[in-house]
Design a protein around this motif. Structure first.
Motif, PDB file in Angstrom:
ATOM      1  N   VAL A 136      52.562  26.225  11.853  1.00  0.00           N
ATOM      2  CA  VAL A 136      53.719  26.462  12.717  1.00  0.00           C
ATOM      3  C   VAL A 136      54.558  27.614  12.180  1.00  0.00           C
ATOM      4  CG1 VAL A 136      55.882  25.468  13.586  1.00  0.00           C
ATOM      5  CG2 VAL A 136      53.799  24.086  13.571  1.00  0.00           C
ATOM      6  N   GLY A 137      54.610  27.768  10.879  1.00  0.00           N
ATOM      7  CA  GLY A 137      55.419  28.824  10.276  1.00  0.00           C
ATOM      8  C   GLY A 137      54.837  30.216  10.376  1.00  0.00           C
ATOM      9  N   SER A 138      53.605  30.347  10.869  1.00  0.00           N
ATOM     10  CA  SER A 138      52.982  31.663  10.989  1.00  0.00           C
ATOM     11  C   SER A 138      53.734  32.540  11.988  1.00  0.00           C
ATOM     12  CB  SER A 138      51.527  31.513  11.436  1.00  0.00           C
ATOM     13  OG  SER A 138      50.965  32.761  11.774  1.00  0.00           O
ATOM     14  N   GLY A 139      53.847  33.821  11.655  1.00  0.00           N
ATOM     15  CA  GLY A 139      54.513  34.756  12.560  1.00  0.00           C
ATOM     16  C   GLY A 139      53.788  34.923  13.877  1.00  0.00           C
ATOM     17  N   SER A 140      52.486  34.639  13.913  1.00  0.00           N
ATOM     18  CA  SER A 140      51.723  34.773  15.152  1.00  0.00           C
ATOM     19  C   SER A 140      51.746  33.514  16.006  1.00  0.00           C
ATOM     20  CB  SER A 140      50.273  35.154  14.835  1.00  0.00           C
ATOM     21  OG  SER A 140      49.666  34.190  14.004  1.00  0.00           O
ATOM     22  N   TYR A 141      52.373  32.455  15.498  1.00  0.00           N
ATOM     23  CA  TYR A 141      52.533  31.239  16.294  1.00  0.00           C
ATOM     24  C   TYR A 141      53.956  31.242  16.842  1.00  0.00           C
ATOM     25  CZ  TYR A 141      52.137  26.319  17.686  1.00  0.00           C
ATOM     26  OH  TYR A 141      52.081  25.146  18.417  1.00  0.00           O
ATOM     27  N   VAL A 142      54.077  31.683  18.095  1.00  0.00           N
ATOM     28  CA  VAL A 142      55.385  31.911  18.701  1.00  0.00           C
ATOM     29  C   VAL A 142      55.786  30.708  19.550  1.00  0.00           C
ATOM     30  CG1 VAL A 142      56.749  33.409  20.200  1.00  0.00           C
ATOM     31  CG2 VAL A 142      54.944  34.390  18.734  1.00  0.00           C
ATOM     32  N   LEU A 143      56.911  30.121  19.218  1.00  0.00           N
ATOM     33  CA  LEU A 143      57.430  28.994  19.987  1.00  0.00           C
ATOM     34  C   LEU A 143      58.286  29.491  21.141  1.00  0.00           C
ATOM     35  CD1 LEU A 143      58.490  26.655  17.036  1.00  0.00           C
ATOM     36  CD2 LEU A 143      56.491  26.396  18.516  1.00  0.00           C
ATOM     37  N   ASP A 144      58.123  28.856  22.301  1.00  0.00           N
ATOM     38  CA  ASP A 144      58.916  29.232  23.476  1.00  0.00           C
ATOM     39  C   ASP A 144      60.400  29.076  23.151  1.00  0.00           C
ATOM     40  OD1 ASP A 144      60.450  28.490  26.043  1.00  0.00           O
ATOM     41  OD2 ASP A 144      58.568  29.305  26.834  1.00  0.00           O
ATOM     42  N   PRO A 145      61.197  30.135  23.279  1.00  0.00           N
ATOM     43  CA  PRO A 145      62.605  30.071  22.878  1.00  0.00           C
ATOM     44  C   PRO A 145      63.451  29.142  23.736  1.00  0.00           C
ATOM     45  CG  PRO A 145      62.132  32.145  23.975  1.00  0.00           C
ATOM     46  CD  PRO A 145      60.815  31.484  23.761  1.00  0.00           C
ATOM     47  N   THR A 146      63.013  28.911  24.976  1.00  0.00           N
ATOM     48  CA  THR A 146      63.765  27.994  25.841  1.00  0.00           C
ATOM     49  C   THR A 146      63.542  26.548  25.423  1.00  0.00           C
ATOM     50  OG1 THR A 146      63.567  29.550  27.700  1.00  0.00           O
ATOM     51  CG2 THR A 146      64.152  27.273  28.219  1.00  0.00           C
ATOM     52  N   VAL A 147      62.302  26.206  25.133  1.00  0.00           N
ATOM     53  CA  VAL A 147      61.958  24.846  24.729  1.00  0.00           C
ATOM     54  C   VAL A 147      62.412  24.571  23.293  1.00  0.00           C
ATOM     55  CG1 VAL A 147      60.091  23.182  24.434  1.00  0.00           C
ATOM     56  CG2 VAL A 147      59.974  24.865  26.287  1.00  0.00           C
TER      57      VAL A 147
END
Length: 525
Positions: free
Chosen positions: A323-334
């Motif tokens: 989860v901490g990887s820079g290429s694993y992008v979390l949706d900013p709204t969620v």
């Protein structure tokens, strides 16, 4: 070495109370260490089967079969199977042993060999699907294999595919029927597709088979697909496939430890169980069948597994990411708190999949999907989940044997329940669930007689072994036993199992002590 179980109310862990009538005891009888000096160099212990005709255990390992005396654990004979490939599994029924062997090139057709368990001579050889990983018998003597059909990376960009399948061998006619999943290639939502752009006939990998008591049907785990397949053994056909869905780790009963670096200064903090905005794919490995109330139920060990071809060839497909990887992008709204979630102390270390969670296809992740349920479940004959153990396996282990928790696995799949076997004790059914990732061999015992309300009984802890893989429970000469093949330690252990004491006596003892709700002091061996 005898261990007796007391009633314990552990309300803080949200687990069922052990009832007096549920008490059992166990005793370790012996442990055998495979390999140089005892059998053959390089031999391991992965799957174990009991031969009631000769009172022997047949133990499958990398170099073949070790036959042991079930009474004493002494070595009897080794059968070398390396000429056919890598041995994955063994099953025994009525004096016949069946071996599942992967070809030297795992995408090629596999082999099932049958042996006479008395003469130990080979009876026959059958060609089955690619990479048979598990073998079992049906009540009428047919042989079934779960053929994983794993892909083989050739380069970082080229992969040789293999089709997952189930083979059914009729030894009376010497015929083999192999069932695949091409009929599901145009379907969706029945099971996870791991490799982008793939289809069920290539992507789904059968892992384990459980046959119903009446022999008319079976259920097969499709571990990476997070699904199960139902087999009609009267027509030799796949009748349905069902996704097991996602486990919500934000619920209190499902709280998990997500990091191996959540203590001060990035140190380990064992047992830091929390509710988190993560969903788990159950991804069962082993499965076992039993009957309750005239219906068939299946117990699954929800280990979890990923597809990581990069281990074999750098640059090949790998769905794992932190989860901490820079290429694993979390949706900013969620996830407006994404930066905080990505810290090591929170979810940053958690291993998750890139092949799920992007619900709208926009390149970022709307849900966080991780591997495994860290539990066992009970399914009905249609694949509907009627029970899940939540976080009981790890929370109870922490409460009773904290030194056995491997916090280095918190960011992966926890204790990784892998093996399961069932044992009938009178009118009760006991389940034994083996933990692949604890610091000694640990097996949880549950009463699953009521499939909707399984009850924890105790842990079997074996300090001489590590990583139980294959479990086999059986009755012989009026006595009950559990045989365990431990993969990492290369050992096989035998335990006796019995119900103790009489319910009336037990209830009187508890009343006299006034100790209901307190856990008895335990001595670890």
């Amino acid at each position: 070495m005898v261990r007796k179980i007391t009633a314990a109310a552990i309300a803080a862990l949200f687990v069922p109370v052990v009832h007096a009538a549920d008490a059992v005891s166990w005793e370790k009888l012996w442990t055998f260490t495979h390999g140089a000096g005892t059998s053959v160099a390089g031999q391991t212990s992965e799957i174990v089967a009991f031969d009631s005709l000769n009172n022997e255990l047949w133990v499958a390992g990398l170099k073949g079969i070790d036959i042991l005396s079930a009474s004493t654990g002494s070595f009897v004979q080794h059968i070398d199977t390396t000429a056919w490939g890598e041995l994955n599994s063994v099953a025994v029924r009525n004096g016949v042993a069946a071996f599942a062997i992967a070809a030297p090139v795992k995408t090629a057709a596999g082999t099932v060999l049958t042996f006479d368990t008395t003469s130990r001579s080979m009876l026959n050889s059958y060609s089955v699907g690619a990479l048979p990983d598990m073998v079992t018998f049906t009540p009428d003597g047919r042989i079934m294999t779960a053929n994983e059909g794993e892909p083989l990376p050739l380069t970082a960009s080229t992969t040789q595919e293999a089709r997952g399948s189930i083979s059914i061998i009729d030894t009376t006619r010497d015929t083999v029927t192999t069932l695949g999943f091409s009929a599901y290639d145009s379907s969706s939502g029945l099971g996870r597709i791991v490799t982008p752009g793939s289809k069920p006939s290539l992507d789904w990998e059968p892992e384990y088979i459980a046959v119903a008591k009446d022999g008319k049907s079976a259920m097969v785990t499709l571990q990476e697909a997070n699904a199960v397949a139902m087999i009609d053994l009267t027509t030799n056909s796949i009748t349905s496939v069902k996704s097991l869905g996602l486990k919500d780790f934000s619920l209190p009963q499902n709280a998990i430890d997500t990091s191996d670096r959540d203590g001060p200064g990035n140190t380990a903090l064992t047992g830091n169980y929390r509710t988190v905005p993560v969903k788990g794919m159950y991804m069962p490995d082993a499965i076992a069948a039993y009957s309750s109330g005239g219906k068939t139920y299946y117990v699954t060990a929800n280990e979890g597994d990923s597809r990581n071809l990069d281990d074999a060839i750098p640059g090949a497909f790998n769905e794992e990411i932190r989860v901490g990887s820079g290429s694993y992008v979390l949706d900013p709204t969620v996830f407006p708190n994404a930066a905080d979630l990505k810290k090591n102390a929170n979810l940053g270390r958690l291993t998750v999949t890139t092949s799920g969670g992007d619900l709208d296809g926009d390149g970022d992740y709307d849900e966080i999907h991780t591997f495994g349920g860290r539990s066992f479940s009970i399914l009905d004959e249609n694949g509907n989940m009627v029970f899940d153990s939540g976080n009981q396996l790890e929370a109870l282990l922490l409460a009773q044997f904290p030194a056995l928790i491997d916090d280095g696995r918190s960011d992966n799949k926890g204790v990784e329940p892998e093996g399961v076997t069932l044992l009938e004790v009178g009118d009760r059914t006991l389940a034994f669930i083996g933990f692949e990732r604890s610091l000694q061999s640990v097996i949880a015992i549950y009463d699953v007689t009521d499939p909707t309300a399984a009850t924890f009984l105790d842990f079997i802890v074996d300090a001489d072994s590590l990583s139980p893989e294959g479990l086999s429970a059986f009755e012989y000469d009026g006595k009950l036993f559990l045989a365990v093949a431990n993969e990492v330690s290369g050992t096989t252990s035998m335990f006796s199992i019995s119900a103790v004491p009489e319910p009336e006596t037990y209830a009187m003892l508890l009343a006299g002590l006034g100790m209901i709700g307190l856990a008895a002091k335990r001595r670890m061996r």
